[in-house]
Motif scaffolding. Structure first.
Motif, mmCIF file in Angstrom:
data_model
loop_
_atom_site.group_PDB
_atom_site.id
_atom_site.type_symbol
_atom_site.label_atom_id
_atom_site.label_comp_id
_atom_site.label_asym_id
_atom_site.label_seq_id
_atom_site.Cartn_x
_atom_site.Cartn_y
_atom_site.Cartn_z
ATOM 1 N N LEU A 78 0.830 -1.207 0.000
ATOM 2 C CA LEU A 78 0.000 0.000 0.000
ATOM 3 C C LEU A 78 0.864 1.256 0.000
ATOM 4 O O LEU A 78 0.569 2.230 -0.704
ATOM 5 C CB LEU A 78 -0.944 -0.001 1.206
ATOM 6 N N PHE A 79 1.942 1.232 0.773
ATOM 7 C CA PHE A 79 2.853 2.374 0.813
ATOM 8 C C PHE A 79 3.482 2.611 -0.562
ATOM 9 O O PHE A 79 3.530 3.740 -1.051
ATOM 10 C CB PHE A 79 3.932 2.158 1.877
ATOM 11 N N ILE A 80 3.942 1.546 -1.195
ATOM 12 C CA ILE A 80 4.534 1.669 -2.533
ATOM 13 C C ILE A 80 3.491 2.169 -3.528
ATOM 14 O O ILE A 80 3.792 2.996 -4.394
ATOM 15 C CB ILE A 80 5.155 0.327 -2.987
ATOM 16 N N SER A 81 2.258 1.699 -3.398
ATOM 17 C CA SER A 81 1.184 2.161 -4.287
ATOM 18 C C SER A 81 0.939 3.650 -4.132
ATOM 19 O O SER A 81 0.779 4.372 -5.126
ATOM 20 C CB SER A 81 -0.114 1.398 -3.994
ATOM 21 N N ILE A 82 0.908 4.123 -2.893
ATOM 22 C CA ILE A 82 0.682 5.549 -2.647
ATOM 23 C C ILE A 82 1.831 6.372 -3.217
ATOM 24 O O ILE A 82 1.618 7.379 -3.898
ATOM 25 C CB ILE A 82 0.494 5.812 -1.142
ATOM 26 N N VAL A 83 3.060 5.927 -2.959
ATOM 27 C CA VAL A 83 4.219 6.649 -3.476
ATOM 28 C C VAL A 83 4.211 6.666 -4.999
ATOM 29 O O VAL A 83 4.485 7.694 -5.621
ATOM 30 C CB VAL A 83 5.538 6.043 -2.931
ATOM 31 N N SER A 84 3.865 5.553 -5.613
ATOM 32 C CA SER A 84 3.863 5.502 -7.084
ATOM 33 C C SER A 84 2.770 6.392 -7.677
ATOM 34 O O SER A 84 2.959 6.963 -8.754
ATOM 35 C CB SER A 84 3.707 4.072 -7.576
ATOM 36 N N GLN A 85 1.648 6.515 -7.003
ATOM 37 C CA GLN A 85 0.579 7.381 -7.504
ATOM 38 C C GLN A 85 0.944 8.858 -7.368
ATOM 39 O O GLN A 85 0.628 9.662 -8.234
ATOM 40 C CB GLN A 85 -0.735 7.106 -6.768
ATOM 41 N N VAL A 86 1.642 9.192 -6.283
ATOM 42 C CA VAL A 86 2.022 10.581 -6.057
ATOM 43 C C VAL A 86 3.158 11.004 -6.982
ATOM 44 O O VAL A 86 3.150 12.102 -7.534
ATOM 45 C CB VAL A 86 2.410 10.797 -4.574
ATOM 46 N N THR A 87 4.128 10.127 -7.164
ATOM 47 C CA THR A 87 5.317 10.497 -7.943
ATOM 48 C C THR A 87 5.255 10.066 -9.403
ATOM 49 O O THR A 87 6.099 10.489 -10.193
ATOM 50 C CB THR A 87 6.579 9.883 -7.319
ATOM 51 N N ASN A 88 4.303 9.218 -9.763
ATOM 52 C CA ASN A 88 4.204 8.686 -11.138
ATOM 53 C C ASN A 88 5.527 8.099 -11.616
ATOM 54 O O ASN A 88 5.987 8.368 -12.720
ATOM 55 C CB ASN A 88 3.729 9.764 -12.120
ATOM 56 N N THR A 89 6.145 7.263 -10.776
ATOM 57 C CA THR A 89 7.457 6.714 -11.107
ATOM 58 C C THR A 89 7.395 5.426 -11.919
ATOM 59 O O THR A 89 8.388 5.052 -12.522
ATOM 60 C CB THR A 89 8.254 6.437 -9.823
ATOM 61 N N PHE A 90 6.261 4.744 -11.939
ATOM 62 C CA PHE A 90 6.187 3.465 -12.631
ATOM 63 C C PHE A 90 5.533 3.657 -13.991
ATOM 64 O O PHE A 90 4.345 3.883 -14.105
ATOM 65 C CB PHE A 90 5.391 2.437 -11.828
ATOM 66 N N ASP A 91 6.336 3.547 -15.033
ATOM 67 C CA ASP A 91 5.821 3.675 -16.387
ATOM 68 C C ASP A 91 5.508 2.316 -17.005
ATOM 69 O O ASP A 91 4.715 2.229 -17.926
ATOM 70 C CB ASP A 91 6.818 4.416 -17.274
#
Length: 132
Positions: A78-91
């Motif tokens: 969940l933490f990684i999901s939140i970070v990825s949504q905020v930073t848009n790091t996973f393309d």
């Protein structure tokens, strides 16, 4: 298996569901020549089976440890999901799928299952100790 475990569907069903989920994941990774998840699950299953045969207390302790691991795994996802949504790091599609809406749903489901296993293992163990 004792009657306290068999009669407690709120403990047994989530435990079996979580183990089946990780068995499926382990098989998927084994098909990609990654055997560590499957090996870890086999060790856990063997420990649970030995716990059932030898000592109910050991079985409940192992179940609680499994539940804690599930909870930590879910919170980390969940933490990684939140970070990825905020930073848009996973393309990449795979990572976006794992930590997108599907991943959040999966993590929340496993978090609920982990809490159910932990709470009901504690209750069942306590009820069993009162009976004995």
């Amino acid at each position: 298996m004792n009657k306290a475990i068999q009669n407690n569907a709120f403990f047994l069903v989530p435990l079996v569901l979580s183990l089946l989920f990780f068995l499926r994941k382990g098989i998927q990774y084994a098909m990609m020549n990654r055997y560590l998840p499957l090996c870890i699950l086999v060790v856990l299953l063997l420990l649970l089976l030995l716990g059932i045969q030898r000592s109910e207390r050991a079985f409940f302790r192992l179940s609680k440890i499994w539940a804690i691991l599930l909870i930590f795994w879910s919170i980390a996802r969940l933490f990684i999901s939140i970070v990825s949504q905020v930073t848009n790091t996973f393309d990449e599609y795979h990572l976006n799928h794992q930590f997108g809406l599907y991943g959040v749903g999966l993590s929340m489901g496993m978090l609920v299952i982990g809490v159910m296993i932990f709470r009901n293992a504690k209750k069942t163990e306590k009820a069993k100790s009162i009976i004995n």
